[in-house]
Enzyme design. Structure first.
Site, PDB file in Angstrom:
ATOM      1  N   ARG A 241       0.884  -1.249  -0.021  1.00  0.00           N
ATOM      2  CA  ARG A 241       0.110   0.075   0.173  1.00  0.00           C
ATOM      3  C   ARG A 241       0.913   1.215   0.144  1.00  0.00           C
ATOM      4  NH1 ARG A 241      -3.307  -2.889  -1.812  1.00  0.00           N
ATOM      5  NH2 ARG A 241      -5.464  -3.246  -0.864  1.00  0.00           N
ATOM      6  N   GLU A 270      -3.999   7.333  -6.168  1.00  0.00           N
ATOM      7  CA  GLU A 270      -4.233   6.621  -7.366  1.00  0.00           C
ATOM      8  C   GLU A 270      -5.346   7.400  -7.974  1.00  0.00           C
ATOM      9  OE1 GLU A 270      -4.096   2.482  -6.597  1.00  0.00           O
ATOM     10  OE2 GLU A 270      -2.081   2.751  -5.448  1.00  0.00           O
ATOM     11  N   HIS A 287      -0.639  -0.125 -10.051  1.00  0.00           N
ATOM     12  CA  HIS A 287      -1.462  -1.069  -9.185  1.00  0.00           C
ATOM     13  C   HIS A 287      -1.738  -2.099  -9.899  1.00  0.00           C
ATOM     14  CE1 HIS A 287      -3.531  -0.743  -5.219  1.00  0.00           C
ATOM     15  NE2 HIS A 287      -3.431  -2.124  -5.584  1.00  0.00           N
TER      16      HIS A 287
END
Length: 335
Positions: A241, A270, A287
């Site tokens: 994370r 993000e 991601h």
């Protein structure tokens, strides 16, 4: 109380869903489930989720925010089925207060993420991104790098993903150091594996890979202090994370060559558009560590199966552990 139809309606906010393997969608259709896939084609914001969720009893979620506001706006919601492992985007306490059950798929993404991590290590060690950029610019430059076999890899977090990274690194003969807030049952026998404290891992590792959940204890776990303990030739990989690393401190460390490089797949905000994108020694991806066809299918199928279990009155298989609720209570100062 929800009506029969509203309580059984399923909103799928994780996208893409079923694009690379339509088995999850076919399973929903086979069981005549009334479902709607997020029409935005991207991760919805909190306000967008509030608008979408009002008439649904079940949420099949990805990483979009499932906050208290979202939950309060969903009077019929009774199940949140998370397709994935991270729970930091879900307000578990608000869900518990409303009697909403929460499930997740903690093991499904592990193989894809672990392979991705090793790939990042190899890319950084052998300067593959730089060589690619050079050749696209017409520059022929042979990059000289290092081998994994000659490195010490430090894993911060040795859960389901970290254990697989240890397994994959065995084939390279890599020495592995492990640190975790709670040590798991991994064996050190014939694994070149050793449990160490945080400081020893930081000082001795050539590559550090993060595999920690984002909690009160791990937010900004890596700051200028920790970066300053690392070797100048060290590399940092983060697929867990974004909030675990202070991105401003990392930018300064990379820009000033206090560490040699980093690979980041996750960010505090993000999509990412920050200053790390200016640095050639920072490999950035969107991601996507868990996004292999098989593991994405496993996450989606796992979440769909929990939806079907709920709808048919069967026991849920992977409910969120009580420790996750306790962690949010600690983070909110309730205990």
């Amino acid at each position: 109380m929800p009506t029969r139809s509203q309580g059984k309606r399923v909103l799928i906010t994780t996208v893409p869903f079923g694009d690379y393997d339509d088995s999850p969608i076919e399973l929903l259709k086979k069981n005549k489930v009334d479902y709607t896939i997020n029409p935005l084609g991207r991760r919805p914001t909190e306000n967008e989720t509030i608008e979408l969720i009002k008439d649904f009893g079940i949420l099949l979620a990805g990483t979009s925010p499932v906050t208290r506001k979202v939950i309060d706006a969903a009077p019929y919601l009774r199940l949140i089925a998370r397709a994935g492992i991270g729970l930091d985007n879900i307000d578990l306490l608000a869900a518990k207060e409303k009697g909403i059950q929460v499930t997740y798929t903690p093991h499904a993404p592990a193989p894809a993420v672990a392979e991705f991590v090793v790939g990042c290590m190899l890319a950084l060690l052998r300067h593959i991104p730089q060589a690619n950029q050079d050749l696209h610019k017409g520059v022929w430059k042979r990059q000289v790098g290092r081998r994994l076999a000659d490195c010490t890899v430090g894993l911060m977090g040795v859960g389901s993903i970290g254990k697989l990274v240890v397994k994959y690194l065995q084939g390279f003969g890599t020495r592995v150091l492990g640190f975790d807030l709670r040590q798991s049952d991994i064996s050190a026998d014939e694994r070149n594996f050793q449990w160490v404290d945080k400081e020893k891992l930081l000082r001795e590792s050539d590559i550090i890979s993060l595999h920690l959940p984002l909690t009160q204890a791990t937010r900004y776990f890596i700051t200028c202090k920790e970066l300053g303990m690392m070797k100048p030739e060290a590399l940092l990989v983060n697929t867990s994370r974004g909030g675990i690393i202070c991105e401003e401190d990392l930018f300064e460390a990379l820009q000033s060559c206090k560490i040699a490089g980093a690979a980041l797949d996750v960010f505090e905000k993000e999509p990412y558009d920050g200053p790390l994108a200016q640095l050639d020694n920072c490999l950035l991806t969107s991601h996507m560590a868990a996004a292999s066809v098989d593991c994405k299918r496993a996450m989606e199928m796992g979440a769909v199966q929990e939806v079907l279990n709920f709808l048919t009155g069967k026991p849920l298989r992977m409910t969120v552990p009580q420790e996750a609720y306790k962690e949010q209570e600690r983070r909110n100062g309730h205990v």
